[in-house]
Motif scaffolding. Structure first.
Motif, PDB file in Angstrom:
ATOM      1  N   SER A 108       1.064   6.155   2.997  1.00 16.22           N
ATOM      2  CA  SER A 108       0.950   4.744   2.331  1.00 16.22           C
ATOM      3  C   SER A 108       2.498   3.997   2.360  1.00 16.22           C
ATOM      4  CB  SER A 108       0.658   4.752   0.854  1.00 16.22           C
ATOM      5  OG  SER A 108       0.755   3.408   0.200  1.00 16.22           O
ATOM      6  N   GLN A 109       3.357   5.148   2.531  1.00 15.06           N
ATOM      7  CA  GLN A 109       4.816   4.736   2.469  1.00 15.06           C
ATOM      8  C   GLN A 109       5.068   3.880   3.824  1.00 15.06           C
ATOM      9  OE1 GLN A 109       7.450   8.035   1.643  1.00 15.06           O
ATOM     10  NE2 GLN A 109       9.211   6.616   1.774  1.00 15.06           N
ATOM     11  N   GLY A 110       4.511   4.585   4.942  1.00 16.08           N
ATOM     12  CA  GLY A 110       4.704   3.926   6.078  1.00 16.08           C
ATOM     13  C   GLY A 110       4.167   2.483   6.177  1.00 16.08           C
ATOM     14  N   ALA A 125      -2.787  -4.223   0.693  1.00 22.08           N
ATOM     15  CA  ALA A 125      -3.560  -4.270  -0.565  1.00 22.08           C
ATOM     16  C   ALA A 125      -4.748  -3.049  -0.338  1.00 22.08           C
ATOM     17  CB  ALA A 125      -4.196  -5.585  -0.608  1.00 22.08           C
ATOM     18  N   PRO A 126      -5.356  -2.892   0.684  1.00 16.30           N
ATOM     19  CA  PRO A 126      -6.340  -1.724   0.517  1.00 16.30           C
ATOM     20  C   PRO A 126      -5.725  -0.251   0.439  1.00 16.30           C
ATOM     21  CG  PRO A 126      -6.937  -3.343   2.409  1.00 16.30           C
ATOM     22  CD  PRO A 126      -5.413  -3.474   1.700  1.00 16.30           C
ATOM     23  N   VAL A 127      -4.596  -0.040   1.028  1.00 19.88           N
ATOM     24  CA  VAL A 127      -3.841   1.165   0.797  1.00 19.88           C
ATOM     25  C   VAL A 127      -3.445   1.280  -0.706  1.00 19.88           C
ATOM     26  CG1 VAL A 127      -2.078   2.566   1.745  1.00 19.88           C
ATOM     27  CG2 VAL A 127      -2.972   0.880   3.235  1.00 19.88           C
ATOM     28  N   LEU A 128      -2.901   0.225  -1.258  1.00 20.60           N
ATOM     29  CA  LEU A 128      -2.493   0.493  -2.577  1.00 20.60           C
ATOM     30  C   LEU A 128      -3.707   0.827  -3.514  1.00 20.60           C
ATOM     31  CD1 LEU A 128      -0.269   0.218  -4.781  1.00 20.60           C
ATOM     32  CD2 LEU A 128      -0.606  -2.539  -4.562  1.00 20.60           C
ATOM     33  N   ALA A 133      -6.298   4.180  -7.177  1.00 17.32           N
ATOM     34  CA  ALA A 133      -7.606   4.999  -7.660  1.00 17.32           C
ATOM     35  C   ALA A 133      -7.186   6.325  -7.721  1.00 17.32           C
ATOM     36  CB  ALA A 133      -8.590   4.870  -6.625  1.00 17.32           C
ATOM     37  N   LEU A 134      -6.492   6.834  -6.914  1.00 15.52           N
ATOM     38  CA  LEU A 134      -6.123   8.467  -6.947  1.00 15.52           C
ATOM     39  C   LEU A 134      -5.223   8.761  -8.134  1.00 15.52           C
ATOM     40  CD1 LEU A 134      -5.637   9.220  -3.244  1.00 15.52           C
ATOM     41  CD2 LEU A 134      -7.089  10.137  -4.493  1.00 15.52           C
ATOM     42  N   LYS A 135      -4.280   7.998  -8.465  1.00 14.50           N
ATOM     43  CA  LYS A 135      -3.468   8.147  -9.499  1.00 14.50           C
ATOM     44  C   LYS A 135      -4.067   7.875 -10.877  1.00 14.50           C
ATOM     45  CE  LYS A 135       0.179   8.994  -9.607  1.00 14.50           C
ATOM     46  NZ  LYS A 135       1.021  10.129  -9.701  1.00 14.50           N
TER      47      LYS A 135
END
Length: 491
Positions: A108-110, A125-128, A133-135
């Protein structure tokens, strides 16, 4: 060997591996080739899997159960406290979830960096959503019926709740808004005339790092898009950035990160690679970076010294005197970027993020609506519109790497710094005389002896209250800001 010896040896190895993981993260931000992100994500996930397995190893629980904590000295008790907290946290989080978070946030950082460069929130947005969701899943596993956001906050500032911070920030906000409004009615400070050579900026940056006590034999300074520090003990690395039109960006990013770096370098060497061998919390960490950067680095006395160095490197750059330079360094003006904000407005940027990330975690705000919510809140707080995503909700790396609960520690650090500065001034009455000639030793020695050397020995609030002799509050910070900026802007 006893259970205590076995446990401490095992934990020291875990701490060492954690430092290796941190160095991989540093490399990703500074040196890693552009197209290496996918492989790095796999590497980070693999290492996180090893670390997670060690942190929740059943033997840790067995060793802890065999140790009579009351018979140990204070240092061992503190180590056992931190090991127990880590163990109890780790056993609640499934290993596959820990690995998924490490892999996804590395990737996600990249994606964030690319979206930021393209000013394209929709691409990110989809990556965030996936990271969030994981967090959330991790937070729910840890909370066990308690507040999920408070659980996230505890990773960065143990012993503090969102409700407590909301009360403190609520007391801070009106004074900041009032002061900001009065300042913006005044004429802006005199501007510098660039450009400013990058090599010369970095020369001054290195000088500042050394003046503030950063040991380059145990550290290094590199460039990054978003300045940060990494590591502890004998390997503490920092980054800065340059802008040909704004050398302050480089100088004060460096001083800020040196504050973090010196905290880690000055932890008692006896604590190296133990559970208390690093700063006690991000709020206390931020107190060090902010007091270095602002109360010391932007002081009237120290800017006299910095003015002379800039004249030597850049000649005439449009500022006629040390007094005018002091006002320029501390200029309050409109802007979008948190890390470039002045002392008066900085916390307003943080409070915006604090409220938005709580809404994201609770589900009251959907990721797809984040950009609009950000822009609306920014206009409400600052009175002008955000021009692009890179100046708005994409400007910070934190959410892309899953650091929900981190942002409020910035303002808490400012509050702590206000308390420490008040006490430091009483302890070092000659401070301004020292600062005028670039001598930071009296200030940095006091901070080393009263805050930094303790590492994680004490809990965060105790670290600050013991150093200051009183419980931390927002009052010293507000008093400092009002006094300083009333002089600068003749309020």
């Amino acid at each position: 060997m006893t259970a205590l010896n076995d446990l401490l040896k095992f934990d020291s190895q875990t701490q060492a591996l954690s430092q290796v993981a941190g160095r991989l993260g540093w490399d990703q931000e500074t040196m890693m080739p552009e197209n290496s992100g996918d492989q790095r994500g796999v590497e980070m996930a693999a290492l996180e899997g090893v670390l997670h397995a060690r942190r929740c190893d059943a033997r840790v629980g067995e060793w802890l159960s065999q140790i009579h904590i009351g018979t140990q000295d204070g240092v061992i008790q503190a180590q056992l406290r931190e090991i127990r907290l880590s163990f109890e946290r780790a056993v609640k989080v499934p290993g596959d979830l820990a690995e998924a978070i490490a892999s996804t946030t590395s990737m996600s950082q990249g994606k964030w960096a690319a979206a930021r460069a393209a000013d394209d929130f929709a691409a990110f947005a989809p990556v965030l959503e996936e990271v969030l969701a994981l967090k959330r899943e991790e937070g729910q596993a840890l909370a066990v019926g308690a507040d999920v956001y408070d659980t996230m906050l505890a990773d960065y500032e143990p012993g503090t709740s969102a409700a407590e911070l909301e009360q403190m920030f609520g007391a801070l906000r009106p004074g900041l808004v009032e002061l900001r409004g009065a300042i913006l009615e005044k004429e802006p400070a005199q501007a510098m005339q660039g450009p400013f050579d990058e090599a010369a900026q970095l020369q001054i940056s290195n000088l500042l790092a050394e003046k503030f006590g950063y040991d380059l034999k145990r550290g290094r300074i590199d460039k990054a898009v978003h300045p940060f520090s990494s590591g502890s003990g004998q390997d503490v690395r920092i980054t800065t950035r340059t802008n040909p039109d704004d050398p302050f960006n480089c100088f004060y990013s460096t001083i800020h990160e040196v504050g973090h770096g010196c905290y880690e370098q000055n932890v008692d060497p006896k604590y190296l690679l133990t559970a208390i061998g690093q700063g006690t919390s991000m709020g206390v960490h931020e107190s060090q970076s902010r007091i270095y950067e602002n109360q010391l680095g932007r002081s009237r006395a120290f800017t006299e010294f910095l003015f002379s160095k800039m004249q030597a490197h850049f000649g005439d750059f449009g500022i006629p005197s040390a007094e005018a330079f002091y006002k320029s360094v501390n200029s309050v003006s409109q802007g979008f970027i948190r890390t470039e904000a002045d002392e008066v407005q900085y916390n307003l940027h943080v409070l915006l993020r604090f409220d938005l990330e709580r809404a994201l975690v609770s589900g009251d705000l959907q990721v797809k609506d984040l950009q609009t919510a950000w822009n609306d809140r920014f206009y409400s707080d600052f009175g002008y519109h955000v021009a692009s995503a890179s100046q708005g909700c994409l400007q910070d790396v934190h959410w892309s790497v899953g650091l929900f609960g981190y942002f409020p520690t910035y303002s808490l650090g400012n509050v702590y710094a206000g308390c420490l500065h008040e006490t430091l001034r009483e302890a070092c009455p000659q401070l301004d005389e020292d600062l005028r000639v670039g001598n930071l030793a009296s200030a940095t020695d006091w901070l080393r002896d009263n805050v930094q050397c303790h590492g994680g020995l004490k809990l965060p609030r105790q670290t600050i209250s013991d150093a200051c002799g009183f419980e931390p509050s927002e009052a010293p910070l507000l008093a400092y800001l009002k006094q300083k900026f009333s002089y600068i802007y003749d309020l």
